[in-house]
Design a protein around this motif. Structure first.
Motif, PDB file in Angstrom:
ATOM      1  N   ALA A 311      55.561  -2.192 -40.353  1.00 42.49           N
ATOM      2  CA  ALA A 311      56.838  -2.779 -40.789  1.00 42.49           C
ATOM      3  C   ALA A 311      58.015  -1.884 -40.403  1.00 42.49           C
ATOM      4  N   ASP A 312      57.880  -0.578 -40.649  1.00 44.44           N
ATOM      5  CA  ASP A 312      58.965   0.355 -40.342  1.00 44.44           C
ATOM      6  C   ASP A 312      59.122   0.562 -38.839  1.00 44.44           C
ATOM      7  N   VAL A 313      57.994   0.642 -38.134  1.00 43.93           N
ATOM      8  CA  VAL A 313      58.047   0.852 -36.685  1.00 43.93           C
ATOM      9  C   VAL A 313      58.689  -0.349 -35.997  1.00 43.93           C
ATOM     10  N   GLU A 314      58.292  -1.547 -36.395  1.00 44.44           N
ATOM     11  CA  GLU A 314      58.848  -2.757 -35.784  1.00 44.44           C
ATOM     12  C   GLU A 314      60.336  -2.904 -36.103  1.00 44.44           C
ATOM     13  N   LYS A 315      60.723  -2.487 -37.291  1.00 43.39           N
ATOM     14  CA  LYS A 315      62.143  -2.512 -37.655  1.00 43.39           C
ATOM     15  C   LYS A 315      62.937  -1.556 -36.764  1.00 43.39           C
ATOM     16  N   GLU A 316      62.381  -0.379 -36.506  1.00 43.75           N
ATOM     17  CA  GLU A 316      63.067   0.582 -35.641  1.00 43.75           C
ATOM     18  C   GLU A 316      63.065   0.107 -34.194  1.00 43.75           C
ATOM     19  N   HIS A 317      62.005  -0.592 -33.800  1.00 41.73           N
ATOM     20  CA  HIS A 317      61.925  -1.147 -32.452  1.00 41.73           C
ATOM     21  C   HIS A 317      63.093  -2.101 -32.180  1.00 41.73           C
ATOM     22  N   GLY A 320      66.561  -1.044 -30.726  1.00 42.51           N
ATOM     23  CA  GLY A 320      66.766  -0.764 -29.298  1.00 42.51           C
ATOM     24  C   GLY A 320      67.004   0.706 -29.047  1.00 42.51           C
ATOM     25  N   ASP A 321      68.042   1.014 -28.286  1.00 40.66           N
ATOM     26  CA  ASP A 321      68.324   2.404 -27.931  1.00 40.66           C
ATOM     27  C   ASP A 321      68.704   3.256 -29.135  1.00 40.66           C
ATOM     28  N   ALA A 322      69.040   2.643 -30.245  1.00 39.47           N
ATOM     29  CA  ALA A 322      69.418   3.395 -31.444  1.00 39.47           C
ATOM     30  C   ALA A 322      68.195   3.924 -32.185  1.00 39.47           C
ATOM     31  N   GLY A 323      67.011   3.485 -31.796  1.00 41.21           N
ATOM     32  CA  GLY A 323      65.777   3.943 -32.432  1.00 41.21           C
ATOM     33  C   GLY A 323      64.871   4.634 -31.429  1.00 41.21           C
ATOM     34  N   ASN A 342      58.311   9.121 -29.527  1.00 39.65           N
ATOM     35  CA  ASN A 342      58.989   9.990 -30.486  1.00 39.65           C
ATOM     36  C   ASN A 342      59.352  11.313 -29.831  1.00 39.65           C
ATOM     37  N   GLY A 343      58.404  11.868 -29.056  1.00 43.81           N
ATOM     38  CA  GLY A 343      58.662  13.135 -28.383  1.00 43.81           C
ATOM     39  C   GLY A 343      59.790  13.032 -27.375  1.00 43.81           C
ATOM     40  N   ILE A 344      59.800  11.971 -26.593  1.00 42.97           N
ATOM     41  CA  ILE A 344      60.850  11.788 -25.589  1.00 42.97           C
ATOM     42  C   ILE A 344      62.215  11.685 -26.255  1.00 42.97           C
ATOM     43  N   ALA A 345      62.263  10.977 -27.394  1.00 42.95           N
ATOM     44  CA  ALA A 345      63.533  10.823 -28.117  1.00 42.95           C
ATOM     45  C   ALA A 345      64.041  12.154 -28.650  1.00 42.95           C
ATOM     46  N   LYS A 346      63.139  13.112 -28.836  1.00 46.16           N
ATOM     47  CA  LYS A 346      63.527  14.387 -29.458  1.00 46.16           C
ATOM     48  C   LYS A 346      63.618  15.542 -28.457  1.00 46.16           C
ATOM     49  N   LEU A 347      63.538  15.231 -27.165  1.00 45.64           N
ATOM     50  CA  LEU A 347      63.699  16.274 -26.149  1.00 45.64           C
ATOM     51  C   LEU A 347      65.174  16.455 -25.797  1.00 45.64           C
ATOM     52  N   LYS A 348      65.590  17.693 -25.683  1.00 51.71           N
ATOM     53  CA  LYS A 348      66.923  17.962 -25.161  1.00 51.71           C
ATOM     54  C   LYS A 348      66.992  17.508 -23.705  1.00 51.71           C
ATOM     55  N   ASP A 349      68.185  17.433 -23.159  1.00 48.58           N
ATOM     56  CA  ASP A 349      68.351  17.029 -21.762  1.00 48.58           C
ATOM     57  C   ASP A 349      67.679  18.008 -20.799  1.00 48.58           C
TER      58      ASP A 349
END
Length: 601
Positions: A311-317, A320-323, A342-349
């Motif tokens: 439920a939470d994962v699909e809501k975050e899905h 879009g780009d905000a999740g 999750n890892g990709i979202a938390k990597l610095k540039d």
């Protein structure tokens, strides 16, 4: 003595220490079931580690606690003063320690409770996660609490930080967890990854990294499924080996309360910020929202469903780009690619990640599906740098093929739009004694060969003959153009025919015969129309592409890339060999049953 020899000796010493600690469980026989021993031994080991760390400043902390109570100093001010006095980010103001507890056996339960209550709130949080209260009561009622504490103040329970480093303590905890898992009929690998694999991941992550310079900023390291936090400890160790002055800040999240307690305890002893260790489910209770890190190293669970988090994962899905999961969702039976996102979202540039995945992440899912879209997202952004296939039987809890994905948000120019696949499945040494499913080790020689393949970033075969002159390590590498991993999945339609065999046309367009509908996968680097004209039209005149249904897909053909064709034996040779065997067989039969099979007597 070589690094390997030192490592082996260290492992022996650690195992002996863990065995001695585990022997204390003999006093629990009858009172606890074998699978419950770990619920006593692990928390007591953590508490004794705290006790030994605090011993040098114990009296000063007790006296300061009494002084502050008289001055009515409370809250953060009290905590700050007591932590400064203890020399750690935790303390214990109780007059009791392990040694004083055994001096009053008649009041052992109440005194031990006083001792536990004397800890700072961050340690109480750990004790709470262990759910230790019930075990203490059971030990007290069974008259073994005194005996267990007495055993921990013997030489076998000496865990002073000046005698056992944080790294070695991590090894001891892992060995204790392994023993606990065996008695619980549980997989130890669900709690931790063996060090040989972790060291390989660390070496791949830190290769060519520069940590020097007085003004160099602190490097942050994150593990989204940290277990006992040993991946973080090893990364810190590896970075300090490159630059002992480098500053490293570790962060981790863990869903298992027991291993979380150990991880947080380890962080407290090492002098880090315990708030960087967070308890909870990474997929639906992200404790590091908005954070980005220099390095991510993780072995998330695979083959585990994510139905409870759905439920939470699909809501975050849907954000879009905000999740974290806007790109796509994998099948509910396996959530490992959610951890990858999750890892990709938390990597610095400029960040880099080493994450373990099983084979399904390479190819599962058709074009347009969640897994394929996740691969497309990583590859088209040019973040996937390399994938290393590990040897089978490298893990405690599985013998299947596993892979380390190296993701880099800032690939070197020479790596751009390319991906290196490394087949290290034969780059290992057999263990003399298997542990669970683990039958091989990735030794220092193996690591060096694999990291050489990665550093050279070219298609090649790397080999090394070991000192026994018999064992030959092999590591194969292949550089692929990123675009070669993608394809256009086209839908091919054929016209429906009337009774006269002529195409049926409606509104000036041919009607498709759905029974003849087919699909073709066309490499991304090839023109779709040219492919269609060459590969389809000659065999299906009148067919056309329904371009509204075209989808882009990505898969990583690891096995196919390293497949080596073995030429079959010529048919004439096979026939000659069969004829020779038949002749020998007939001669033996004739010798046995000659003259009509012999005379019966």
């Amino acid at each position: 003595m070589s690094i390997n020899s030192l490592q082996k000796q260290t492992n022996i010493n650690i195992q002996e220490k863990a065995n001695l600690i585990w022997e204390i469980a003999t006093h629990l026989v009858g009172l606890f079931k074998p699978h419950e021993y770990g619920k006593v031994i692990l928390p007591m080991t953590v508490l004794k580690r705290f006790d030994d760390a605090l011993a040098p400043t114990k009296q000063a902390v007790v006296e300061m606690g009494e002084k502050l109570a008289g001055m009515k100093v409370e809250g953060e001010a009290r905590d700050g003063i007591l932590c400064k006095t203890s020399g750690y980010s935790f303390y214990n103001t109780s007059k009791f320690d392990f040694k004083k507890l055994v001096s009053d056996p008649d009041n052992i339960e109440s005194n031990f409770e006083n001792y536990l209550q004397g800890f700072s709130s961050n340690v109480k949080d750990i004790i709470s996660n262990f759910k230790f209260t019930d075990q203490v009561r059971t030990m007290a009622d069974g008259n073994v609490l005194f005996v267990v504490i007495q055993e921990f103040i013997s030489a076998k329970g000496d865990m002073a930080p000046d005698k056992i480093t944080s790294t070695d303590m991590g090894y001891i905890f892992e060995e204790l967890i392994r023993k606990f898992s065996e008695s619980y009929d549980e997989q130890a690998g669900a709690h931790f990854t063996s060090r040989d694999i972790i060291y390989l991941m660390c070496d791949l992550l830190t290769m060519n990294a520069d940590f020097s310079g007085e003004d160099a900023p602190a490097k942050t390291v994150y593990d989204m499924a940290m277990g006992t936090s040993q991946m973080l400890t090893c990364m810190e160790e590896r970075i300090h080996a490159l630059d002992k002055e480098a500053e490293i800040i570790c962060y981790g999240q863990e869903i298992n309360p027991f291993t979380f307690g150990i991880a947080k305890a380890d962080m407290l002893i090492r002098g880090g910020d315990p708030e960087n260790m967070q308890f909870g489910d990474t997929l639906n209770a992200d404790k590091f929202k908005g954070y980005t890190f220099d390095y991510i190293i993780s072995n998330p669970p695979f083959g585990i469903d994510w139905k409870r988090e759905a439920a939470d994962v699909e809501k975050e899905h849907k954000l879009g780009d905000a999740g974290r999961f806007g790109v796509g969702l994998p099948q509910k039976s396996d959530g490992q690619m959610l951890f990858l996102l999750n890892g990709i979202a938390k990597l610095k540039d400029t960040g880099r990640m080493a994450i373990i995945q099983n084979g399904s992440s390479l190819f599962t899912g058709d074009a347009g599906s969640g897994p394929s879209e996740i691969r497309r997202y990583i590859i088209e952004n040019d973040w996937l740098d390399a994938i290393v296939q590990l040897p089978n039987d490298s893990f405690y809890n599985t013998g299947i093929a596993t892979y380390v994905w190296i993701v880099s948000k800032n690939k070197p120019e020479t790596h751009r739009e390319r991906i290196l696949l490394i087949d290290a499945s034969k780059c290992c040494e057999a263990r003399r004694r298997p542990i669970g499913n683990k039958r091989v080790d990735i030794t220092e020689s193996c690591r060096n060969l694999i990291t050489q393949a990665y550093s050279e970033y070219r298609s090649a075969i790397f080999t090394k003959t070991l000192e026994d002159k018999k064992t030959v390590l092999t590591c194969k590498s292949k550089v692929l153009d990123a675009i070669s991993l993608g394809y256009n999945k086209i839908t091919v339609e054929s016209p429906a025919l009337d009774d006269d065999g002529k195409p049926i046309v409606k509104k000036g367009k041919p009607v498709a015969d759905t029974s003849k509908r087919d699909t073709e996968s066309v490499p991304l680097d090839e023109d779709v129309d040219a492919y269609f004209a060459r590969e389809v039209l000659p065999y299906r005149p009148g067919a056309w592409i329904d371009k509204s249904k075209t989808k882009v897909g990505y898969e990583i053909p690891f096995t196919r890339t390293f497949y080596e064709y073995e030429e079959l034996e010529p048919a004439a040779d096979i026939a000659e060999r069969i004829a020779a065997r038949e002749k020998v067989l007939m001669e033996k039969l004739q010798a046995l049953f000659g003259n009509g099979g012999g005379q019966n007597e």
